[in-house]
Scaffold this active site. Structure first.
Site, PDB file in Angstrom:
ATOM      1  N   GLY A 122      39.386  44.034  43.928  1.00 49.98           N
ATOM      2  CA  GLY A 122      38.909  42.937  43.106  1.00 49.98           C
ATOM      3  C   GLY A 122      40.075  42.129  42.560  1.00 49.98           C
ATOM      4  O   GLY A 122      41.221  42.600  42.513  1.00 49.98           O
ATOM      5  N   CYS A 123      39.794  40.914  42.113  1.00 51.46           N
ATOM      6  CA  CYS A 123      40.865  40.036  41.622  1.00 51.46           C
ATOM      7  C   CYS A 123      41.451  40.543  40.305  1.00 51.46           C
ATOM      8  O   CYS A 123      42.671  40.662  40.162  1.00 51.46           O
ATOM      9  CB  CYS A 123      40.361  38.609  41.495  1.00 51.46           C
ATOM     10  SG  CYS A 123      38.844  38.400  40.546  1.00 51.46           S
ATOM     11  N   TYR A 124      40.590  40.842  39.320  1.00 57.19           N
ATOM     12  CA  TYR A 124      41.094  41.383  38.050  1.00 57.19           C
ATOM     13  C   TYR A 124      41.843  42.708  38.260  1.00 57.19           C
ATOM     14  O   TYR A 124      42.942  42.897  37.728  1.00 57.19           O
ATOM     15  CB  TYR A 124      39.954  41.595  37.062  1.00 57.19           C
ATOM     16  CG  TYR A 124      39.307  40.355  36.506  1.00 57.19           C
ATOM     17  CD1 TYR A 124      40.043  39.360  35.881  1.00 57.19           C
ATOM     18  CD2 TYR A 124      37.920  40.197  36.586  1.00 57.19           C
ATOM     19  CE1 TYR A 124      39.432  38.234  35.348  1.00 57.19           C
ATOM     20  CE2 TYR A 124      37.292  39.073  36.056  1.00 57.19           C
ATOM     21  CZ  TYR A 124      38.049  38.094  35.437  1.00 57.19           C
ATOM     22  OH  TYR A 124      37.437  36.980  34.916  1.00 57.19           O
ATOM     23  N   PRO A 125      41.267  43.655  39.021  1.00 56.86           N
ATOM     24  CA  PRO A 125      41.989  44.907  39.236  1.00 56.86           C
ATOM     25  C   PRO A 125      43.339  44.731  39.910  1.00 56.86           C
ATOM     26  O   PRO A 125      44.270  45.489  39.622  1.00 56.86           O
ATOM     27  CB  PRO A 125      41.025  45.712  40.111  1.00 56.86           C
ATOM     28  CG  PRO A 125      39.676  45.200  39.749  1.00 56.86           C
ATOM     29  CD  PRO A 125      39.885  43.725  39.540  1.00 56.86           C
ATOM     30  N   THR A 126      43.466  43.749  40.799  1.00 60.52           N
ATOM     31  CA  THR A 126      44.750  43.535  41.466  1.00 60.52           C
ATOM     32  C   THR A 126      45.855  43.313  40.442  1.00 60.52           C
ATOM     33  O   THR A 126      46.936  43.915  40.525  1.00 60.52           O
ATOM     34  CB  THR A 126      44.661  42.341  42.422  1.00 60.52           C
ATOM     35  OG1 THR A 126      43.734  42.653  43.473  1.00 60.52           O
ATOM     36  CG2 THR A 126      46.012  42.016  43.039  1.00 60.52           C
TER      37      THR A 126
END
Length: 314
Positions: A122-126
């Site tokens: 995911g974008c936030y987790p990255t």
């Protein structure tokens, strides 16, 4: 792999699918598509799956699970099942799938290359994992540290309804959401950052299309080992040394979330005040680049044994 590899994007009309389709021009692959009127035809999708080397799933979670089950049925029947790269949240903490973050540690890129099923991060987790995992592994940050992660993203990652709301005249300037504290990205952040205590995660959306900043405030005196902001920065710089997509930059007095829009890059920073013994870690990236389609292209190249394309740098 002999010959030119073939790829099918199941869900190519969506935001992530379109981004992947555009970026695939940088790889020596043949992209196959289903006629729009047959995209929901199970028989047509199954036939396409059996004809290609890799399927990219750009679908809602439930639909991704159905597609993965279809691929498993093909294999069980003795057919030619493709390798899968899933862009949803359906399999990101599934032990039978490899988490597709090649820079996450030694051997991660090789795991992606050898996997039959890969889940795109995911974008936030990255951003969150990129900041936190090196510190946990180095012993600077305790796995059970009480952390808060704040993040703001462009509206392009929120689906059609959000995009339409922001692009109409008088769209919302800023939205705070996920206040039930059960955001779907929490499990992957917790697992792959190496945490045992789930952080408080506060996501938000700004009135801009692309870009993202993930920030983590820290009290330096509460780290697991005595450290300065410079020490924290050195750990991050060492961890990502040699990466062409993730870099550690100098601290700045202010950051714009849109700066890396259109790129596949991510910038990490440590903004420290030594007299107060406080720091804020930040990760800046494009939610549709390194946070989605750009990461997918990295994983596709690894899975197909192709040279990684140079990252889009704006």
């Amino acid at each position: 792999m002999d010959g030119q590899a073939t790829v099918f994007i199941d869900g190519e009309a969506g935001t992530t699918g379109l981004g992947i389709r555009q970026r695939l021009d940088a790889l020596p692959v043949t992209v196959r598509s289903i006629a729009p009127e047959h995209r929901k035809d199970a028989a047509a999708r199954r036939a396409m799956m059996e004809s290609v080397d890799l399927v990219v799933l750009c679908l809602p979670d439930a639909a991704s699970r159905e597609a993965a089950a279809m691929a498993a049925e093909i294999a069980a029947a003795g057919g030619r099942a493709p390798r899968l790269l899933d862009a949803s949240t359906a399999f990101r903490v599934d032990p039978d799938w490899v988490y597709g973050f090649p820079e996450m540690g030694v051997g991660c890129a090789a795991e992606v290359a050898g996997a039959a099923r890969v889940s795109n991060p995911g974008c936030y987790p990255t951003g969150a994992i990129a900041l936190l995992r090196p510190l946990v592994q180095a012993g600077l940050l305790a796995p059970d540290a009480p952390l808060t992660i704040n993040a703001v993203s462009g509206y392009s990652g929120g689906g059609r309804a959000m995009i339409e709301a922001h692009e109409r005249e008088g769209g919302p300037a800023f939205e705070l959401y996920g206040l039930g504290l059960e955001h779907k990205h929490l499990p992957e952040i917790t697992r792959y950052a190496g945490l045992t205590r789930p952080p408080v995660f506060v996501p938000s959306v700004g009135h801009f299309a692309q870009g993202m900043i993930v920030s983590v405030p820290l009290h330096l005196d509460l780290l697991a080992q005595p450290a300065t902001g410079g020490d924290v920065r050195a750990v991050l710089a060492d961890f990502y040394a040699g990466s062409d997509r993730i870099g550690v930059a100098e601290a700045e007095p202010g950051l714009s979330a849109e700066t890396l829009a259109g790129t596949d890059l991510m910038e990490l920073r440590v903004h420290a005040n030594e007299s107060r013994r406080q720091a804020v870690l930040t990760a800046r990236l494009d939610n549709l680049g390194k946070g989605a389609s750009g990461a997918a292209i990295q994983n596709i190249a690894l899975m197909l044994g192709l040279p990684a394309p140079a990252p889009r740098a704006g």
